[in-house]
Structure formats: C-alpha cells, structure tokens
Design an enzyme around this catalytic site. Structure first.
Site, PDB file in Angstrom:
ATOM      1  N   ARG A  73     -13.013  -9.935  -9.300  1.00 25.78           N
ATOM      2  CA  ARG A  73     -11.702  -9.205  -9.536  1.00 25.78           C
ATOM      3  C   ARG A  73     -11.478  -8.150 -10.503  1.00 25.78           C
ATOM      4  NH1 ARG A  73      -7.072  -8.115  -6.527  1.00 25.78           N
ATOM      5  NH2 ARG A  73      -5.304  -8.844  -7.345  1.00 25.78           N
ATOM      6  N   THR A  87      -7.591  -4.778   2.641  1.00 22.12           N
ATOM      7  CA  THR A  87      -8.762  -5.733   2.185  1.00 22.12           C
ATOM      8  C   THR A  87      -9.684  -5.982   3.337  1.00 22.12           C
ATOM      9  OG1 THR A  87      -6.914  -6.625   0.729  1.00 22.12           O
ATOM     10  CG2 THR A  87      -8.952  -7.963   1.241  1.00 22.12           C
ATOM     11  N   ASN A 105      -7.273  -2.657  -2.699  1.00 21.97           N
ATOM     12  CA  ASN A 105      -5.838  -2.862  -2.666  1.00 21.97           C
ATOM     13  C   ASN A 105      -5.123  -2.149  -1.666  1.00 21.97           C
ATOM     14  OD1 ASN A 105      -3.672  -4.586  -3.699  1.00 21.97           O
ATOM     15  ND2 ASN A 105      -3.079  -2.610  -4.779  1.00 21.97           N
ATOM     16  N   ASP A 136      -1.311  -4.826  -8.363  1.00 23.19           N
ATOM     17  CA  ASP A 136      -1.170  -6.338  -8.291  1.00 23.19           C
ATOM     18  C   ASP A 136      -0.474  -6.935  -9.410  1.00 23.19           C
ATOM     19  OD1 ASP A 136      -1.838  -6.360  -5.618  1.00 23.19           O
ATOM     20  OD2 ASP A 136      -3.862  -7.142  -5.945  1.00 23.19           O
ATOM     21  N   SER A 190      -4.022 -12.700  -7.284  1.00 19.26           N
ATOM     22  CA  SER A 190      -4.251 -12.259  -5.896  1.00 19.26           C
ATOM     23  C   SER A 190      -3.799 -13.251  -4.956  1.00 19.26           C
ATOM     24  CB  SER A 190      -5.855 -12.047  -5.846  1.00 19.26           C
ATOM     25  OG  SER A 190      -6.433 -11.778  -4.671  1.00 19.26           O
ATOM     26  N   SER A 191      -3.965 -12.962  -3.863  1.00 14.90           N
ATOM     27  CA  SER A 191      -3.590 -13.787  -2.605  1.00 14.90           C
ATOM     28  C   SER A 191      -4.699 -14.298  -1.645  1.00 14.90           C
ATOM     29  CB  SER A 191      -2.421 -13.148  -1.670  1.00 14.90           C
ATOM     30  OG  SER A 191      -1.231 -12.772  -2.321  1.00 14.90           O
ATOM     31  N   GLY A 231      -4.790  -8.881   4.569  1.00 10.83           N
ATOM     32  CA  GLY A 231      -3.346  -8.890   4.673  1.00 10.83           C
ATOM     33  C   GLY A 231      -2.436  -8.994   3.499  1.00 10.83           C
ATOM     34  N   GLY A 232      -2.902  -8.543   2.343  1.00  6.10           N
ATOM     35  CA  GLY A 232      -1.949  -8.996   1.280  1.00  6.10           C
ATOM     36  C   GLY A 232      -1.298 -10.117   1.078  1.00  6.10           C
TER      37      GLY A 232
END
Length: 563
Positions: free
Chosen positions: A100, A373, A393, A415, A444-445, A464-465
């Site tokens: 990350r 992503t 992102n 983010d 993050s997701s 997909g955020g």
C-alpha cells in the site's frame, strides 16, 4: 514468501485455464494444472507463459502485475500499490505482502484544507500533491526474489516489450481516457502517452510507453533500488515537485513493504483467509459473515435474506468509519471487532422486519475509501496460489506522469480522511483513525481472499472501491450456498451494496424485480438503482478431489464500460 492478490480487471478474453497431461506408460495422468484469471488478455497470456515454462504462481503474479501496469494504466501501475495474498502449497505457509502507498514525510493532516478550513478535494485527486509513495515496484522485486523461481528480468520482460512496442487500446481504456481526458491533457507528459492529440484515442490506437520501459529495465537490473534510488528516483522527485507535490528522495529510499499475517476466520464449514489492516476489507467481511452466521439464510426468501445482508454491511461499515485506520499508527480494537461475541451483539440489534436507520447506530463524522483498481487470481500445479488487488485509486490516478520515468502517479492520498468532517471520492465515512500522517498508509477496501471448504478452494477478488467488500461478501455467500462449486456464477451474480453512509441500498440496473424492491422499501430501506453494473471479479476454483483448476472472469469486463 508466497504472494497472492485477489482481483484484476478483465477485457476481451482474459481468462485462460490450462491442463498439462503427462503420460506414464499407456495410462494418461493429469499431472499439472494451473489457472490465471486477470482483467486483460495480454496479462493473462503473459502469466500463462510463465507457468508453462516452469514458473510458480508467485512468478506468474509478478509478470501479471507488471503487465497490467502497462496495459491497464487507468487501474494499476508502478506508481500505485495494493495487497498480495499468498499461499505456499509445500507447507501451507500464508502471508500478506502489503505494498500500500504511504503518505510523504512532509504530509500533514491539514494539507488539503483551504483558508476556510474546508477540504480541497481536487488537490487530493489531481496532480503531484495527490500522490502517495508507490509500493508496487517493491512488491514485484520482493516476491520474485524471495518466493519466485525465475529471474526478475525474465518476469518483467513481457511488460517491457509491451511498454516499448505498444498495445492496442480496448473499450475500457477508451472509456477511462474519455472520463479523465481534460485532466490528462493538463499534464504534457501524460497527454503525450495516453491521449491522441489531446483527446481520448479511438479503437485501434496503439499506446507506447518508452519511459516506463526504461524504468522497468532499471527494476529488472537492480531490483527495488532501480526504482527507489538513483536516476529513476531523482527524476520522479523532480517531476512530482514540479507538479506541486511534496515527495523527497528520502521518501522513496525509506519506503518499505510490510509482510503481515493474513486475517483468517471461520464461516460455518468454511475458512476465509483475507487481508488485515490497513485494508478494512478483512475486518468488515469477518464481522458481516459472523453476524450472518446467526441466521438461517438458506431458508429465507431473497428479500428477507438480502435485508439481513444489508444490515450486516451497515454495521461493518459503521465500525469501519468509527475505528479503522493504519494499525501501525493508531490503536484499533481488532480482536473485539473480529470476535464472535461482538458479532453476536451486533446481530442481536438487527430487526428482521425493519431497517435500522444508520443514524440510530450513533453519530459519525465522514471520511475516506478507488473504483479504478485491478485484481488477478493465479494457481499453479504445486498448490501455490495468489490473490492480488492493485490500484492507482481513481481512473488514471492523479493523471500526471512523473517526467521521463514514465510512471503514472496514484491519487491514493484521497483515501485518507481529508478532515474528520469530510468524505472521499467514494462517499465513505471515517474518523480520526484515518487522518493523514507522514509515512502512514491510508485505509483501503481491497479484499483478495481464499475460501476453503470440503469441495476445494476459491481464490477471488475484485476492483470497485468501497463496493469491493460487498461484492466479495456476495461472492462468498454464493459460493457457499450448498450447491456445486461454480466460479462463473460467483463472478456473475447481481450485486447490491450498503456502506452505512449514505444510508441507502445501491443496486445494479435491471437486476432486481419490483417485488424484491417493494419488500425492502417496505422495511424502511431506501433503494437506489444505478446507471451501470459494477465490479470486475476474477476467480479461480481448485477442486479438492481432482485438483482441476477452473478460472472465471466477470462478464461485466466484456462491456468496455469503466467500473
């Protein structure tokens, strides 16, 4: 250390699964099986060739990630980051390689506030100031050198060739470039590479990236130092600062990837292995699934079942907003959030007949959470597997190229929570735990995952955020619904989403009937139908008895529409 990453996007025909038969005497024996599912056919083909030539899933993951960095610049790249989830077949060893992005050392919690103390969202989305310190190059070198069989230079060769000779744009590229054309045009280096005379290219256009090819060559020859030190680093810092950013050579030299223990939990008869903080995906999935374990979903009509799924997501995202951030910087009550006792408390607050207004869960300030992503899944004949989710992102990240390096910058600083009262590009809410700090990783997701039960193992993930978490949750529930394993069904099911705030159920268009919608609205839910479907899930299922590997790519990836 093995590397797995959960999700990569797909275009055209990116799924390829391969069986190699070895004959012993007169009886054929299926000795090796491997599979690659990625978001782009060129990346899938490159990964398959590495596997066919004796490389492992870890080698193939490096090749696929690097190739996607070239052919999917709107979704991932050397200027971005993400997570690799790895499983080693020989001894069962599992690890998360966290690449990350990190905030620059000169970053501060108020760096995106204007003179009135209000967040300037554009500054965290476009240009040099939007970019965190990338982690993907460190991950490629680390995985190849520590876990791979083949030389890094060989693994990066397909990406170098495509960067030099070019690739033909597809519908998804054109859609993304159209979306970000005005911002790409503002940066001469980005416009020269990604646009055609200042506009989004037409079908058949070839994108060439000679500067990126040279940077890939530096990494191939020198490992991570080829990116984080020396001429490439110097050029990136010069270009970022010229574009209004705050990078320094020390930022790059001090970047370190993190190896972390995966987050592992049980749901009924299955074991789920996924990503810990700084991704919120694992904790929210663990909480939601353990809440849902208190209900007999299989016996319920679709609307009744989906009401419970929505309520579990509401509570998981509520805790994401209240507590979650980079656990290397803030204290997060992880043990409690993932405990069955806490899940039981949360489940007890769900009314099967009525939606719980998010306001009743407690006041909460708003904060941060990219649809752009990619994810890929890889397995090999030795039982190694990788699920990887990588990102820049937003579409084309910060829409700024770091000079002659050819590296497209991320806009992952968005983010973070820009202030305790603001929301990010994806409308996610957060708290003090996700405010900006030097060297910190934003929440993050991303949720690459392995799901193991008596039938075998499913390797999955998606872009997909904030919707990543709900998509993976629905994929897991579909896979574990008691029927035969069917990865095509897992990646293709209709999707809905709830993230605590805004307080509504989002649904894909034309996928849910009026009876379903009326039933949920009758319970007090607000249902909002979107204009397009979302996600691009990539999955591989390995049968526990036959060891047959089957790959499946999201049918949404064929549409040419950006998700």
């Amino acid at each position: 250390m093995p590397v797995f990453r959960g999700l990569y996007r797909r275009a055209l025909q990116p799924v390829l699964w391969v069986f190699i038969a070895v004959f012993v005497g007169a009886a054929p024996a299926l000795a090796e099986r491997y599979a690659v599912a990625s978001a782009h056919p060129l990346a899938t083909k490159a990964g398959e060739r590495i596997l066919a030539s004796g490389g492992s899933a870890f080698d193939a993951a490096v090749t696929v990630a690097a190739t996607l960095a070239v052919v999917e610049p709107f979704a991932s790249g050397l200027g971005g980051g993400g997570f690799f989830l790895l499983h080693r077949g020989s001894d069962g060893f599992e690890v998360v390689v966290d690449v990350r992005e990190t905030a620059p050392l000169a970053a501060s919690r108020d760096m995106y506030l204007n003179d009135r103390g209000e967040p300037d969202a554009r500054a965290s989305l476009d240009g040099g100031k939007a970019a965190g310190i990338p982690g993907t190059p460190a991950g490629l070198a680390h995985i190849a050198q520590r876990y791979g069989r083949l030389p890094l230079a060989r693994l990066l060769a397909p990406a170098i060739e495509l960067a030099e000779q070019g690739f033909v744009v597809d519908g998804r590229y054109i859609a993304a470039a159209s979306w970000r054309a005005s911002v790409l045009k503002a940066d001469p280096a980005a416009a020269a590479v990604f646009l055609d005379q200042g506009v989004a290219p037409s079908p058949g256009y070839v994108v060439k990236q000679p500067g990126l090819a040279q940077t890939l060559r530096a990494i191939a020859g020198q490992g991570a130092d080829g990116f984080y030190r020396g001429p490439v680093a110097e050029e990136m810092v010069r270009a970022v600062r010229a574009a209004g950013g705050i990078w320094s050579l020390e930022d790059l030299a001090r970047y370190r990837l993190m190896e972390r223990d995966p987050l592992k939990f049980r749901y009924r008869d299955a074991t789920v292995t996924t990503i810990p903080l700084p991704s919120s995906g694992g904790l929210v999935l663990a909480q939601a699934l353990q809440i849902l374990e208190r209900f007999e979903l299989a016996d319920l009509p679709a609307a009744e079942r989906d009401h419970l799924i929505v309520e579990s997501l509401r509570r998981g995202f509520h805790d994401r907003a209240r507590y979650m951030g980079d656990a290397d910087f803030v204290t997060v009550p992880e043990a409690r959030l993932r405990s069955r006792e806490y899940a039981m408390e949360r489940a007890a607050s769900i009314d099967p007949a009525r939606a719980t207004p998010s306001s009743e869960l407690g006041a909460q300030s708003a904060a941060a959470g990219g649809t752009n992503t990619t994810h890929f899944s890889v397995v090999d004949a030795d039982g190694n597997r990788v699920a990887a989710t990588l990102s820049v992102n937003g579409p084309f990240g910060a829409a700024t190229v770091a000079g002659a390096s050819g590296v497209l910058l991320n806009n992952t600083m968005n983010d973070f929570a820009l202030s305790p009262e603001s929301s990010n590009l994806y409308g996610l809410s957060g708290s003090q735990a996700n405010l900006i700090a030097p060297g910190k990783r934003p929440l993050s997701s991303m949720s690459p995952a392995f799901v193991e039960d008596k039938r075998g193992v499913l390797v999955l993930g998606t872009p997909g955020g904030s919707r990543i978490i709900s998509m993976v949750l629905l994929g897991i529930l579909t896979h574990l619904n008691g029927g035969p394993a069917d990865p095509e069904r897992v990646v293709g099911i209709p999707r809905f989403h709830h993230q605590y705030l805004p307080d509504r159920i989002e649904i894909e268009p034309m996928q849910f009937g009026p009876e379903w919608r009326q039933a949920l609205e009758g319970k007090g839910h607000v249902v909002q139908e979107g204009k397009r479907r979302w996600g691009n899930m990539q999955a591989v299922f390995v049968d526990g008895a036959t060891r047959e590997a089957t790959a499946a790519s999201d049918p949404r990836g064929k549409s040419g529409v950006l998700f």
